[in-house]
Design an enzyme around this catalytic site. Structure first.
Site, short mmCIF file in Angstrom:
data_model
loop_
_atom_site.label_atom_id
_atom_site.label_comp_id
_atom_site.label_asym_id
_atom_site.label_seq_id
_atom_site.Cartn_x
_atom_site.Cartn_y
_atom_site.Cartn_z
N PHE A 1 0.77 -1.08 0.01
CA PHE A 1 -0.13 -0.04 0.04
C PHE A 1 1.04 1.30 -0.08
O PHE A 1 0.61 2.10 -0.68
CB PHE A 1 -0.81 -0.05 1.54
CG PHE A 1 -1.95 -1.10 1.21
CD1 PHE A 1 -3.21 -1.10 0.58
CD2 PHE A 1 -1.74 -2.23 1.54
CE1 PHE A 1 -4.04 -1.73 0.34
CE2 PHE A 1 -2.52 -3.30 1.79
CZ PHE A 1 -3.86 -3.14 0.97
N HIS B 1 -7.36 -8.81 8.75
CA HIS B 1 -8.17 -8.08 7.86
C HIS B 1 -9.11 -8.57 7.12
O HIS B 1 -9.51 -8.33 6.08
CB HIS B 1 -7.27 -7.06 7.21
CG HIS B 1 -6.55 -6.08 7.92
ND1 HIS B 1 -5.63 -5.11 7.85
CD2 HIS B 1 -7.07 -5.37 9.49
CE1 HIS B 1 -5.18 -4.42 8.64
NE2 HIS B 1 -6.03 -4.42 9.70
P1 OAD Z 1 2.17 -1.09 3.92
O1 OAD Z 1 2.01 -0.98 2.64
O2 OAD Z 1 1.69 0.11 4.87
O3 OAD Z 1 3.72 -1.51 4.31
C1 OAD Z 1 4.40 -2.60 3.66
C2 OAD Z 1 5.82 -2.50 4.19
O4 OAD Z 1 6.39 -3.53 3.43
C3 OAD Z 1 6.52 -1.25 3.87
O5 OAD Z 1 7.14 -0.71 4.84
C4 OAD Z 1 7.54 -1.81 2.70
O6 OAD Z 1 8.78 -1.06 2.69
C5 OAD Z 1 7.88 -3.09 2.99
N1 OAD Z 1 8.06 -4.29 1.92
C6 OAD Z 1 7.82 -4.01 0.69
N2 OAD Z 1 8.18 -5.02 0.18
C7 OAD Z 1 8.51 -5.90 0.93
C8 OAD Z 1 9.57 -7.01 0.90
N3 OAD Z 1 9.79 -7.71 -0.22
N4 OAD Z 1 10.35 -7.54 2.08
C9 OAD Z 1 9.98 -6.62 3.18
N5 OAD Z 1 9.68 -5.72 3.24
C10 OAD Z 1 8.58 -5.20 2.26
O7 OAD Z 1 1.35 -2.44 4.39
P2 OAD Z 1 0.74 -2.83 5.67
O8 OAD Z 1 1.77 -2.45 6.70
O9 OAD Z 1 0.56 -4.44 5.56
O10 OAD Z 1 -5.62 -2.46 5.37
O11 OAD Z 1 -0.50 -2.16 5.53
C11 OAD Z 1 -1.49 -2.26 6.95
C12 OAD Z 1 -2.90 -2.22 6.22
O12 OAD Z 1 -3.14 -0.92 5.31
C13 OAD Z 1 -3.42 -3.21 5.17
O13 OAD Z 1 -3.62 -4.59 5.87
C14 OAD Z 1 -4.39 -2.59 4.55
C15 OAD Z 1 -3.80 -1.07 4.27
O14 OAD Z 1 -4.88 -0.12 4.44
C16 OAD Z 1 -6.94 -2.65 4.97
O15 OAD Z 1 -7.05 -2.75 3.91
C17 OAD Z 1 -7.64 -2.44 6.12
#
Ligand code: OAD
Length: 238
Positions: free
Chosen positions: A35, A121
């Site tokens: 996201f 979620h």
């Molecule tokens: P985010 O997109 O906020 O965070 C993803 C994190 O993963 C970022 O800090 C990236 O740097 C990291 N990242 C990306 N690719 C990676 C990889 N290959 N290895 C390690 N790290 C990596 O996503 P979430 O934290 O999951 O909710 O977001 C939480 C919630 O926000 C989601 O569940 C969703 C969204 O709105 C709902 O839809 C209710």
């Protein structure tokens, strides 16, 4: 990185009480965008910001738009588990890992073979009628067009938690107690920006808090071990 990997491997080899808590970054190496990264969903251009589209208010007022975005961006029928999903499933089979707690809705942990998966979620793989609660196959929603309707007239929706909606109490309290009792808590692929999920980290009481994330997170300074890298690549070395 070498030393951190060595330490993590030693901790994992000698533990049978690991809990994993993850987010969208766990599935980016399977081709599903996260996201908040620069190429994540929140940085692409839509008629409305994704946070708005993924809210209960928007779903209620503009279900047609919601389903266009949902089918286009949140469904990934061809995605397959990567090395991180597979390693977690292996650890569970070996009796080392107690549970995966995830913010993801893609079902890739289960596809990899994990059994104990707490989906904070929800999941795109379960669908139901909002009005009469009849259960529908995911294909009814994910492969259809327009707003999917039940025979009772209600809207059929995926069992995912939208903004403004509450999380399942049982899943939250089980997650809290698993984290409270864990020897090792590995947090991976999450920006730790979205509450209440991000607050789960505060229930951990041990001294082996591991953070594996591409970018920095607000909890880096709290962790006993921080690895900045791709989680699939890191896990394939463990
Ligand atoms: P985010 O997109 O906020 O965070 C993803 C994190 O993963 C970022 O800090 C990236 O740097 C990291 N990242 C990306 N690719 C990676 C990889 N290959 N290895 C390690 N790290 C990596 O996503 P979430 O934290 O999951 O909710 O977001 C939480 C919630 O926000 C989601 O569940 C969703 C969204 O709105 C709902 O839809 C209710």
């Amino acid at each position: 990185m070498e030393q951190a990997l060595k330490t993590l491997k030693n901790w994992i080899d000698s533990s049978n009480n690991i809990v994993f808590f993850g987010g969208a970054g766990v599935s980016t190496e399977s081709g599903i965008p996260d996201f908040r990264s620069v190429d994540g969903l929140y940085h692409q251009k839509y008629k409305f910001p994704p946070e708005t589209i993924l809210s209960n208010t928007f779903f209620r007022r503009n279900p047609e738009e919601f389903y266009i975005f949902y089918r286009d961006k949140l469904i990934a029928p061809n995605a397959r588990p990567n090395a991180a999903h597979l390693k977690l499933a292996q650890w569970e089979q070996e009796g080392k890992l107690k549970a995966v707690i995830t913010q993801n809705i893609d079902g890739l942990h289960q596809m990899a073979g994990s059994r104990k998966v707490l989906e904070l979620h929800g999941s795109v793989h379960r669908c139901y009628c909002e009005r009469c609660r009849k259960i529908y196959l995911e294909s009814f929603v994910n492969e259809g067009t327009g707003v999917p309707r039940c025979s009772c007239g209600g809207i059929v929706r995926p069992d995912v938690v939208l903004y403004e909606e509450g999380l399942d109490n049982h899943i939250m309290s089980e997650s809290m107690s698993l984290i409270r009792d864990a020897e090792i808590l590995i947090i991976g692929g999450t920006s730790l920006n979205v509450y209440p999920a991000a607050g789960l980290i505060n229930y951990y009481r041990g001294n082996k808090l591991v953070l594996i994330n591409l970018s920095e997170t607000p909890a880096d300074s709290q962790a006993d071990l921080v690895i900045h890298g791709k989680i699939g690549e890191v896990f394939s070395q463990l």
